[in-house]
Design a protein around this motif. Structure first.
Motif, PDB file in Angstrom:
ATOM      1  N   ILE A 357    -123.862  28.692 -19.629  1.00  0.00           N
ATOM      2  CA  ILE A 357    -123.628  30.135 -19.643  1.00  0.00           C
ATOM      3  C   ILE A 357    -123.831  30.699 -21.056  1.00  0.00           C
ATOM      4  N   VAL A 358    -123.249  30.041 -22.033  1.00  0.00           N
ATOM      5  CA  VAL A 358    -123.364  30.508 -23.419  1.00  0.00           C
ATOM      6  C   VAL A 358    -124.816  30.439 -23.893  1.00  0.00           C
ATOM      7  N   ALA A 359    -125.508  29.322 -23.588  1.00  0.00           N
ATOM      8  CA  ALA A 359    -126.912  29.176 -24.004  1.00  0.00           C
ATOM      9  C   ALA A 359    -127.774  30.260 -23.376  1.00  0.00           C
ATOM     10  N   ALA A 360    -127.565  30.520 -22.089  1.00  0.00           N
ATOM     11  CA  ALA A 360    -128.352  31.555 -21.402  1.00  0.00           C
ATOM     12  C   ALA A 360    -128.097  32.929 -22.010  1.00  0.00           C
ATOM     13  N   ALA A 361    -126.827  33.212 -22.324  1.00  0.00           N
ATOM     14  CA  ALA A 361    -126.482  34.501 -22.924  1.00  0.00           C
ATOM     15  C   ALA A 361    -127.142  34.674 -24.293  1.00  0.00           C
ATOM     16  N   LEU A 362    -127.161  33.606 -25.076  1.00  0.00           N
ATOM     17  CA  LEU A 362    -127.782  33.664 -26.398  1.00  0.00           C
ATOM     18  C   LEU A 362    -129.286  33.907 -26.302  1.00  0.00           C
ATOM     19  N   TYR A 363    -129.928  33.182 -25.377  1.00  0.00           N
ATOM     20  CA  TYR A 363    -131.362  33.376 -25.195  1.00  0.00           C
ATOM     21  C   TYR A 363    -131.674  34.799 -24.705  1.00  0.00           C
ATOM     22  N   GLU A 364    -130.794  35.324 -23.841  1.00  0.00           N
ATOM     23  CA  GLU A 364    -130.978  36.689 -23.358  1.00  0.00           C
ATOM     24  C   GLU A 364    -130.877  37.688 -24.508  1.00  0.00           C
ATOM     25  N   GLY A 365    -129.919  37.444 -25.407  1.00  0.00           N
ATOM     26  CA  GLY A 365    -129.783  38.305 -26.571  1.00  0.00           C
ATOM     27  C   GLY A 365    -131.026  38.295 -27.428  1.00  0.00           C
TER      28      GLY A 365
END
Length: 532
Positions: A357-365
């Motif tokens: 979840i955190v990795a996906a959020a960072l990539y989205e940012g």
């Protein structure tokens, strides 16, 4: 001559010897799993097999994924055939045959001349790898004590990540030869896997076969000798362990080459609910593959490119990602017997959910504001490192451990084939679709992996048994339950006196007496002798 070499070793030396050759076998599996990442990055290879342009640009991702994943088809066949051979002629002989296939397949891959050529070579290598991966964990489980079985296998599986890491670091070094365009880059990578196969072929026959296999084919005197030598004593605990092995072996009968098919359709008769056990093993490994580990392992350079790193940093960090897996496996060896298999799986799945979840959020940012990509990249890479650490310390070991523990002795290696089949299906499927998923969804694929990890938690909680600290023979009692639920299996285990094999069977145990003659000993007398 070499069959008796192990007798000259002390118990500690023998343990190290067993671990060393097991490490070499699993190193081969790990190396071959990681090597295609570097091979696919070689422009000369891309052009040679016709999956892209001379500059290394991949134009046919389906073809690329097919070449990688066809290897796992060979692994499925190798797991069942190799497992059956190991159940019939021994774990050591099975490993020797597997090493031959691994050597031939590695040599053929290095000599690749076309797409069809490497497809055949990958299948041959898969046959050897499938057999090695099916037999080695079983051998480790059968020579280990109940209290240290998980830790022993955990230390052996360090070699899995070591193999992956060596593949990446070799590619990192070779990428500087002729700017990465040299033919040597990918041919040497593929040829290097022949080295562990050769070492295995030369040394594996110096090891003793497992006492449980020897007992299952009636070689009780040899089984007792090996067990006492491995344990380092002839005390009451070893006597009881040997008595349990004999009690179960007395009921065993050789499995057929198509036993796996009978098991899947519920027609097998050499154990309770074997079909349920098979499906547990299959789905455990498929779940492990869909945690997202194959994306991190095989496609980390792509992920790091999305994070904004240069090609040199991509290769270096990709090697580091897999090196951290070694640390995770060491952690696993320390906790898998203490915390139990179920706690490791559930805790690991939840941890991977959070990291995804955190990795996906960072990539989205980073996607939303490309100007911040350089600032976000270190945090995104940290998540990838955490992912590998958590996976290696939990699912990376336990998913290979449980299938070696829940099948009866006479078909344990073939039964472990269901776990390897799940691994091959899961990894092969994800390797095939990963390029497509990341091509379409890009880093949003991590949201999918996060959701799947959350689903795995209740599945493990309700359906998977706890095997930590229990002898391989006593685990049979859990599957006497007609219910697949963990709570019911535990109730069956308690009802059987916590899996007390000797008390429940009330069978005579044929043992070889010290003067070499067969004697019939009642298990009650064995227990009375232990009390004295």
């Amino acid at each position: 001559m070499f069959q008796h070499f192990w007798k000259k070793l002390s118990p500690k030396q023998l343990s190290i010897f067993i671990q060393t050759f097991s490490l070499i076998a699993i190193f081969f599996e790990g190396y071959d799993q990681g090597v295609m990442g570097g091979v696919n990055a070689s422009p000369n290879y891309v052009a040679e097999v016709g999956i892209g342009l001379p500059d290394g640009t991949i134009t046919d991702t389906t073809h690329q994924g097919g070449i990688v994943s066809i290897y796992y088809l060979g692994a499925i066949v190798g797991a069942f055939v190799g497992g059956w051979i190991a159940d019939r002629i021994g774990r050591i002989n099975g490993l020797l045959i597997a090493a031959v296939f691994a050597l031939v397949g590695g040599a053929l891959q290095a000599a690749t001349q076309s797409s069809d050529f490497i497809v055949v070579a990958r299948v041959v290598t898969g046959l050897g790898t499938g057999a090695l991966t099916a037999i080695v964990p079983v051998y480790i489980a059968e020579v280990s004590s109940a209290s240290h079985r998980g830790g022993f296998l955990g230390y052996v599986f360090i070699a899995n990540y070591l193999g992956i890491s060596v593949a990446y670091w070799l590619d990192f070094g070779l990428s500087f030869v002729d700017g990465g365009y040299s033919e040597i880059r990918w041919r040497f990578l593929l040829a290097f896997q022949c080295l562990p196969a050769i070492i295995l072929m030369l040394g594996i026959k110096f090891l003793p076969d497992s006492p449980r296999f020897l007992a299952s084919v009636g070689r009780l005197d040899e089984a007792k000798e090996v067990l006492e030598h491995i344990r380092g004593n002839k005390g009451s605990n070893v006597e009881k362990e040997f008595a349990e092995i004999c009690a179960v072996a007395e009921e065993s009968k050789p499995s057929s080459p198509i036993q796996f098919a009978k098991v899947l359709i519920g027609r097998a008769t050499n154990g309770a609910h074997l079909g349920r056990r098979a499906w547990l093993c299959l789905f455990l490994q498929i779940m492990a593959s869909w945690t997202g580990i194959t994306a991190v392992t095989a496609y980390s350079p792509v992920l790091l490119k999305q994070a904004g790193y240069s090609s040199v940093k991509q290769s270096g960090l990709a090697g580091g990602l897999n090196t951290i897996g070694i640390v995770g496996t060491i952690i696993s060896a320390q906790i898998v017997d203490r915390l139990g298999r179920r706690t490791c799986l559930i805790g690991g799945a939840f941890g991977l959910f959070v990291v995804n979840i955190v990795a996906a959020a960072l990539y989205e940012g980073s996607r939303a504001d490309p100007s911040k990509a350089a600032q976000i990249a270190p945090a995104a890479v940290t998540m990838l490192f955490l992912f590998n650490l958590i996976y290696a310390s939990t699912w990376g070991t336990v998913a290979f451990l449980i299938p070696t523990e829940i099948f009866p002795s006479e078909m344990r290696a073939q039964g472990n084939g269901f776990g390897i089949t799940g691994w091959a299906i899961g990894v092969g499927m994800t390797v095939l679709v990963n390029p497509i998923m990341f091509g379409v969804l890009e880093s949003r694929t991590y949201f999918l992996f996060a959701g799947l990890n959350l689903v795995w938690c209740p599945i493990v909680y309700f359906l998977y048994p706890e095997t930590a600290g229990r002898s391989l023979e006593s685990i049979e009692a859990m599957f006497e339950s007609s219910s697949p639920l963990h709570t019911k299996m535990e109730a069956a285990y308690r009802a059987a006196g916590n899996g007390d094999v000797l008390t429940n069977r009330r069978l005579s145990i044929n043992r070889i007496s010290e003067n070499g003659e067969k004697a019939t000993v009642d298990e009650d007398s064995v227990l009375d002798h232990e009390k004295v």
